[in-house]
Design an enzyme around this catalytic site. Structure first.
Site, PDB file in Angstrom:
ATOM      1  N   THR A  71       0.461  -1.650   0.517  1.00  0.00           N
ATOM      2  CA  THR A  71       0.164  -0.334  -0.007  1.00  0.00           C
ATOM      3  C   THR A  71       1.229   1.109  -0.312  1.00  0.00           C
ATOM      4  OG1 THR A  71      -1.451  -1.260   1.173  1.00  0.00           O
ATOM      5  CG2 THR A  71      -2.219   1.315   1.393  1.00  0.00           C
TER       6      THR A  71
ATOM      7  N   GLN B 230       1.557  -8.742  -6.172  1.00  0.00           N
ATOM      8  CA  GLN B 230       1.175 -10.931  -5.828  1.00  0.00           C
ATOM      9  C   GLN B 230       2.018 -11.676  -6.850  1.00  0.00           C
ATOM     10  OE1 GLN B 230      -1.854 -12.721  -4.487  1.00  0.00           O
ATOM     11  NE2 GLN B 230      -2.966 -10.670  -4.076  1.00  0.00           N
TER      12      GLN B 230
ATOM     13  N   HIS C 239       4.683 -10.167   2.762  1.00  0.00           N
ATOM     14  CA  HIS C 239       3.735 -10.883   3.202  1.00  0.00           C
ATOM     15  C   HIS C 239       3.072 -12.145   2.112  1.00  0.00           C
ATOM     16  CE1 HIS C 239      -0.278  -9.062   2.990  1.00  0.00           C
ATOM     17  NE2 HIS C 239       0.294  -8.171   3.374  1.00  0.00           N
TER      18      HIS C 239
ATOM     19  N   THR D  32      12.590   4.994  10.850  1.00  0.00           N
ATOM     20  CA  THR D  32      13.933   4.315  11.197  1.00  0.00           C
ATOM     21  C   THR D  32      13.283   3.156  11.078  1.00  0.00           C
ATOM     22  OG1 THR D  32      13.082   5.098  13.417  1.00  0.00           O
ATOM     23  CG2 THR D  32      14.413   2.921  12.829  1.00  0.00           C
TER      24      THR D  32
ATOM     25  N   CYS E 130     -19.337  -8.026   1.184  1.00  0.00           N
ATOM     26  CA  CYS E 130     -19.941  -8.245   1.905  1.00  0.00           C
ATOM     27  C   CYS E 130     -21.235  -8.268   2.109  1.00  0.00           C
ATOM     28  CB  CYS E 130     -19.626  -6.684   2.084  1.00  0.00           C
ATOM     29  SG  CYS E 130     -17.769  -6.281   2.636  1.00  0.00           S
TER      30      CYS E 130
HETATM   31  N1  PLP Z   1      -1.394  -4.489  -4.937  1.00  0.00           N
HETATM   32  C1  PLP Z   1      -1.968  -6.300  -4.414  1.00  0.00           C
HETATM   33  C2  PLP Z   1      -2.079  -6.750  -5.710  1.00  0.00           C
HETATM   34  C3  PLP Z   1      -2.091  -6.435  -3.591  1.00  0.00           C
HETATM   35  O1  PLP Z   1      -3.289  -7.813  -3.831  1.00  0.00           O
HETATM   36  C4  PLP Z   1      -2.491  -6.320  -2.316  1.00  0.00           C
HETATM   37  C5  PLP Z   1      -2.729  -6.849  -0.898  1.00  0.00           C
HETATM   38  O2  PLP Z   1      -3.219  -7.748  -1.493  1.00  0.00           O
HETATM   39  C6  PLP Z   1      -1.665  -4.552  -2.060  1.00  0.00           C
HETATM   40  C7  PLP Z   1      -1.312  -4.125  -3.090  1.00  0.00           C
HETATM   41  C8  PLP Z   1      -1.059  -4.540  -0.204  1.00  0.00           C
HETATM   42  O3  PLP Z   1      -0.093  -4.777  -0.028  1.00  0.00           O
HETATM   43  P1  PLP Z   1       0.301  -4.971   1.384  1.00  0.00           P
HETATM   44  O4  PLP Z   1      -1.104  -5.692   1.729  1.00  0.00           O
HETATM   45  O5  PLP Z   1       1.039  -4.711   1.727  1.00  0.00           O
HETATM   46  O6  PLP Z   1      -0.190  -3.475   2.045  1.00  0.00           O
END
Ligand code: PLP
Length: 374
Positions: free
Chosen positions: A73, A176, A198, A234, A321
């Site tokens: 993000t 991904q 992650h 940091t 949802c």
């Molecule tokens: N971009 C894509 C294609 C994702 O699948 C995700 C998370 O699902 C993100 C960005 C966001 O990554 P993060 O969870 O490390 O903020």
């Protein structure tokens, strides 16, 4: 109770044991702030240098082109906010993750130019559409490497070449893809690339942005002089080391993981077809290994998710949802999936840790749930 089956690896993956073990010293004993000049901080500084070199090597970059961030993000926001700062019109796609779409929506709300390219029924972006939409050189193109919902892998190398022919910069959200399919930034020619640990068995809350040498991209986070003065804060040394070890591990076993996942996918699809279940698989044939977006006719994706959960199986939904009135995700809308299928969509994302036994359990549970709902 039978074994839990985790099949939501596109949402997150378990931390690799090797990564965990490499991380612990930097949490418990070698916790010095990597920016300090004294000898106690030397070990943290060395770890950062090694992690940067490992990550660069895994994606064909130079170490100085890797900037550590808090995840996908932040990396994506850094890119779009940078384009706003630079007054660079943005061309992107309607199937991006919200980490791109929401900053783009903000950009448009303050009068910045943002255009969305068309996608076909498989979620693929075509070179001619990019070419037709690139009107000027001072532009940023952002197209995801692989779609998180339907797994479609985009023709990044071809799109980069169209963008570069018109003088535009090219960013790809490869969150991904990194650690799952081969990525070499120099062969692809991308100018920027986002990744998140992650998603490839590293820790949560850490990632990186690759910025090609020579590109002066405005900072997102201002403050200290970390990351060559480009990203203040940091450094999260333990997580950065964990990310590097996990990426090395996944990159070294990429081909065998791909084969394993292809065989599990085939087995699951065969079992569903043999059970005479009416479903469609979304996305293109060129897809992320193990990522299966399946749409079941006249079903409710949210209800399927909860029934599978009761059977000890974790998957994700493609329609969000509200179980009484399922909303169809922006990706399924963009590919024009028929509502009778779109509403019954789930995403099963398998990993190297899944087994044939898991696949049998998923197919058996889906068959039982769908038959009982008809
Ligand atoms: N971009 C894509 C294609 C994702 O699948 C995700 C998370 O699902 C993100 C960005 C966001 O990554 P993060 O969870 O490390 O903020």
């Amino acid at each position: 109770m039978s074994k839990h089956v985790y099949a939501d690896n596109a949402a997150t993956t378990p931390l690799s044991r090797k990564a965990f073990e490499a991380m612990t010293p930097y949490l418990l004993t070698d916790y010095g702030n990597a920016s300090q000049p004294y000898s106690f901080a030397r070990s943290s500084k060395k770890a950062l240098k090694e992690a940067r070199a490992i990550i660069a090597d895994c994606i064909g970059a130079l170490p100085e082109e890797i900037y550590f961030t808090s995840g996908g993000t932040e990396s994506d926001n850094w890119v779009i906010q940078g384009a706003i700062h630079r007054n660079m019109p943005v061309i992107t796609t309607p199937v991006e993750h919200h980490a791109i779409l929401h900053p783009c929506k903000y950009a448009a709300s303050i009068g910045h130019s943002v255009k969305y390219l068309p996608v076909d029924k498989t979620g693929t972006i075509h070179e001619k559409d990019l070419d037709n939409n690139l009107m000027e050189a001072h532009q940023l193109v952002s197209v995801m490497f692989a779609n998180n919902e339907i797994g479609t892998i985009e023709p990044i190398q071809e799109l980069v070449s169209v963008a570069h022919n018109k003088g535009a910069l090219f960013h790809t959200d490869a969150v991904q893809a990194v650690g799952h399919i081969p990525i070499h930034v120099k062969s692809l020619g991308v100018d920027m690339l986002s990744a998140s640990a992650h998603k490839f068995n590293g820790p949560k809350g850490v990632g990186f942005l690759y910025i090609k040498k020579g590109i002066e991209w405005p900072s997102l986070l201002l403050g200290g002089a970390q990351e060559q003065n480009y990203r203040a804060g940091t450094e999260n040394v333990a997580s950065i080391i964990g990310m590097a070890i996990a990426l090395r591990e996944n990159t070294d076993t990429l081909v065998q993981n791909q084969h394993h996942l292809a065989s599990l996918e085939k087995s699951l699809l065969q079992k569903l077809s043999a059970a005479n279940i009416d479903f469609k698989r979304n996305g293109s044939d060129n897809h992320l290994p193990g990522n299966m977006s399946l749409s079941f006719k006249d079903m409710n994706g949210e209800a399927l998710l909860h029934r599978l959960d009761l059977s000890g199986i974790s998957v994700s939904t493609g329609s969000a949802c509200d179980s009484k009135n399922p909303r169809i995700s922006h990706v399924l809308q963009a590919i024009g999936l028929e509502p009778e299928y779109a509403k019954g969509t789930i995403r099963i994302s398998l990993s190297k840790a899944n087994t044939e036994e898991d696949v049998c359990k998923i197919a058996e549970a889906l068959g039982r749930i769908i038959k009982s709902a008809l």
